[in-house]
Design a protein around this motif. Structure first.
Motif, PDB file in Angstrom:
ATOM      1  N   TRP A 128       0.818  -1.215   0.000  1.00  0.00           N
ATOM      2  CA  TRP A 128       0.000   0.000   0.000  1.00  0.00           C
ATOM      3  C   TRP A 128       0.849   1.261   0.000  1.00  0.00           C
ATOM      4  CZ3 TRP A 128      -3.211  -1.840   4.847  1.00  0.00           C
ATOM      5  CH2 TRP A 128      -3.944  -2.997   4.506  1.00  0.00           C
ATOM      6  N   PRO A 129       0.751   2.095  -1.047  1.00  0.00           N
ATOM      7  CA  PRO A 129       1.441   3.389  -1.048  1.00  0.00           C
ATOM      8  C   PRO A 129       0.954   4.273   0.099  1.00  0.00           C
ATOM      9  CG  PRO A 129       0.682   2.822  -3.256  1.00  0.00           C
ATOM     10  CD  PRO A 129       0.037   1.847  -2.303  1.00  0.00           C
ATOM     11  N   ASN A 130       1.898   4.975   0.722  1.00  0.00           N
ATOM     12  CA  ASN A 130       1.569   5.867   1.836  1.00  0.00           C
ATOM     13  C   ASN A 130       2.408   7.129   1.783  1.00  0.00           C
ATOM     14  OD1 ASN A 130      -0.113   4.834   4.525  1.00  0.00           O
ATOM     15  ND2 ASN A 130       0.429   3.206   3.103  1.00  0.00           N
ATOM     16  N   ASP A 165       3.113  11.673   6.178  1.00  0.00           N
ATOM     17  CA  ASP A 165       2.272  12.298   7.201  1.00  0.00           C
ATOM     18  C   ASP A 165       1.198  11.348   7.737  1.00  0.00           C
ATOM     19  OD1 ASP A 165       0.401  12.156   5.169  1.00  0.00           O
ATOM     20  OD2 ASP A 165       0.091  14.323   4.995  1.00  0.00           O
ATOM     21  N   GLY A 166       1.219  10.095   7.266  1.00  0.00           N
ATOM     22  CA  GLY A 166       0.263   9.116   7.762  1.00  0.00           C
ATOM     23  C   GLY A 166      -0.962   8.945   6.885  1.00  0.00           C
ATOM     24  N   SER A 167      -1.128   9.798   5.886  1.00  0.00           N
ATOM     25  CA  SER A 167      -2.246   9.647   4.955  1.00  0.00           C
ATOM     26  C   SER A 167      -1.819   8.780   3.775  1.00  0.00           C
ATOM     27  CB  SER A 167      -2.734  11.010   4.473  1.00  0.00           C
ATOM     28  OG  SER A 167      -1.723  11.665   3.726  1.00  0.00           O
ATOM     29  N   TRP A 168      -2.754   8.497   2.878  1.00  0.00           N
ATOM     30  CA  TRP A 168      -2.433   7.628   1.751  1.00  0.00           C
ATOM     31  C   TRP A 168      -3.340   7.932   0.567  1.00  0.00           C
ATOM     32  CZ3 TRP A 168      -4.667   6.170   6.325  1.00  0.00           C
ATOM     33  CH2 TRP A 168      -6.007   5.771   6.268  1.00  0.00           C
ATOM     34  N   TRP A 222      -7.556  -9.704  -5.349  1.00  0.00           N
ATOM     35  CA  TRP A 222      -6.415  -9.104  -6.038  1.00  0.00           C
ATOM     36  C   TRP A 222      -6.833  -7.905  -6.878  1.00  0.00           C
ATOM     37  CZ3 TRP A 222      -5.352 -14.682  -8.031  1.00  0.00           C
ATOM     38  CH2 TRP A 222      -4.936 -15.487  -6.953  1.00  0.00           C
ATOM     39  N   SER A 223      -8.013  -7.993  -7.468  1.00  0.00           N
ATOM     40  CA  SER A 223      -8.522  -6.875  -8.248  1.00  0.00           C
ATOM     41  C   SER A 223      -8.718  -5.645  -7.355  1.00  0.00           C
ATOM     42  CB  SER A 223      -9.859  -7.272  -8.896  1.00  0.00           C
ATOM     43  OG  SER A 223     -10.423  -6.177  -9.587  1.00  0.00           O
ATOM     44  N   HIS A 224      -9.277  -5.869  -6.161  1.00  0.00           N
ATOM     45  CA  HIS A 224      -9.467  -4.774  -5.208  1.00  0.00           C
ATOM     46  C   HIS A 224      -8.127  -4.149  -4.821  1.00  0.00           C
ATOM     47  CE1 HIS A 224     -10.784  -2.585  -1.614  1.00  0.00           C
ATOM     48  NE2 HIS A 224      -9.787  -3.185  -0.976  1.00  0.00           N
ATOM     49  N   GLU A 225      -7.140  -4.999  -4.540  1.00  0.00           N
ATOM     50  CA  GLU A 225      -5.835  -4.484  -4.118  1.00  0.00           C
ATOM     51  C   GLU A 225      -5.178  -3.662  -5.220  1.00  0.00           C
ATOM     52  OE1 GLU A 225      -4.375  -4.625  -1.020  1.00  0.00           O
ATOM     53  OE2 GLU A 225      -6.392  -5.305  -0.519  1.00  0.00           O
ATOM     54  N   TRP A 226      -5.282  -4.128  -6.463  1.00  0.00           N
ATOM     55  CA  TRP A 226      -4.690  -3.367  -7.564  1.00  0.00           C
ATOM     56  C   TRP A 226      -5.410  -2.043  -7.755  1.00  0.00           C
ATOM     57  CZ3 TRP A 226      -0.736  -2.159 -10.245  1.00  0.00           C
ATOM     58  CH2 TRP A 226      -0.882  -1.379 -11.399  1.00  0.00           C
ATOM     59  N   GLU A 227      -6.739  -2.079  -7.814  1.00  0.00           N
ATOM     60  CA  GLU A 227      -7.480  -0.870  -8.161  1.00  0.00           C
ATOM     61  C   GLU A 227      -7.453   0.169  -7.044  1.00  0.00           C
ATOM     62  OE1 GLU A 227     -11.252  -2.355  -9.564  1.00  0.00           O
ATOM     63  OE2 GLU A 227     -10.271  -3.416 -11.222  1.00  0.00           O
ATOM     64  N   HIS A 259      -5.026   0.245  -4.404  1.00  0.00           N
ATOM     65  CA  HIS A 259      -3.660   0.589  -3.999  1.00  0.00           C
ATOM     66  C   HIS A 259      -2.649   0.590  -5.148  1.00  0.00           C
ATOM     67  CE1 HIS A 259      -4.968   0.269   0.179  1.00  0.00           C
ATOM     68  NE2 HIS A 259      -5.473  -0.923  -0.094  1.00  0.00           N
ATOM     69  N   GLY A 260      -2.704  -0.448  -5.976  1.00  0.00           N
ATOM     70  CA  GLY A 260      -1.698  -0.592  -7.023  1.00  0.00           C
ATOM     71  C   GLY A 260      -1.715   0.526  -8.034  1.00  0.00           C
ATOM     72  N   THR A 261      -2.902   1.032  -8.356  1.00  0.00           N
ATOM     73  CA  THR A 261      -2.976   2.117  -9.338  1.00  0.00           C
ATOM     74  C   THR A 261      -2.286   3.387  -8.849  1.00  0.00           C
ATOM     75  OG1 THR A 261      -5.155   2.797  -8.490  1.00  0.00           O
ATOM     76  CG2 THR A 261      -5.125   1.278 -10.371  1.00  0.00           C
TER      77      THR A 261
END
Length: 226
Positions: free
Chosen positions: A64-66, A69-72, A112-117, A119-121
């Motif tokens: 997960w990109p972050n 400052d703690g936001s993402w 996996w689709s949820h994780e890509w769309e 976070h991954g994008t």
């Protein structure tokens, strides 16, 4: 002074594009692994994948990109949808290391689709779809959490261990301080649920976390069987 409608429209478009650009910029990744025994031993319960009960091991939740400052960022590119063909050669590894435990039972594609769309994008500036999932699999191979804990005589045996001993064991075994997330089972016990490790923006090297995830854990937490 009156502003023309066309000027306002252009201004809104520029603001939208600037937000999109910012959303693709991030400071580090959280690499998150979850303990299936804690996921399943809760009020919501769990469903095993269609491939059967997963191995008793930590499974990948996500990369997960972050921001520092703690936001993402999230859902950064609605046009970049999950494409199973991109990861066809990784499927067998993902079924083992990145299983879905949500109900109803599934083959993992929805997870996996949820994780890509979501976070991954937000990491496409660094990693394409295949590279994103491949990076997570390689990170799991680098740090074997279960073996690290077992080496410190911390076992998934329903016993309680101090959260500091768990953190110290992972720091000793990996070289980096983890973040620990707990959940509560139906009896109210605080359990070892997820372990957060921080990774640089290339998705390849562990780093010390710029900010720790927020989580409520007791001083002693249960490591449930699975």
């Amino acid at each position: 002074m009156k502003l023309s409608i066309s000027f306002l429209a252009k201004l809104l478009i520029l603001q939208y594009l600037s937000v999109q650009c910012l959303s693709d910029d991030f400071d580090f990744f959280y690499f998150v692994q979850q303990w299936p025994g804690a996921y399943c031993d809760s009020k919501q319960s769990c469903c095993y994948p269609k491939t059967g009960k997963p191995t008793a091991d930590f499974g990948i939740h996500g990369l997960w990109p972050n921001y520092n400052d703690g936001s993402w960022p999230s859902n950064c590119d609605p046009d970049s949808t999950f494409d199973k063909s991109e990861i066809s050669e990784l499927i067998s590894s993902m079924e083992k290391s990145w299983p879905s435990l949500s109900c109803p039972s599934s083959n993992g594609i929805r997870f996996w689709s949820h994780e890509w769309e979501k976070h991954g994008t937000c990491a496409e500036s660094e990693l394409g779809q295949r590279e994103y999932f491949e990076a997570a699999l390689k990170l799991k191979e680098k740090v074997n959490l279960l073996q690290i804990l077992k080496n410190a005589e911390i076992q998934p045996d329903d016993e309680f261990y101090s959260i500091e001993s768990i953190k110290d064991a992972i720091k000793e075994g990996s070289g980096f301080t983890p973040g620990i997330e707990c959940n509560r089972d139906s009896r109210g016990n605080s359990q070892l649920y997820q372990v957060y490790m921080c990774v640089d923006t290339s998705g390849s090297d562990f780093i010390e976390c710029p900010v720790s995830p927020r989580s409520k854990c007791g001083s002693d937490i249960q490591f449930p069987k699975f």
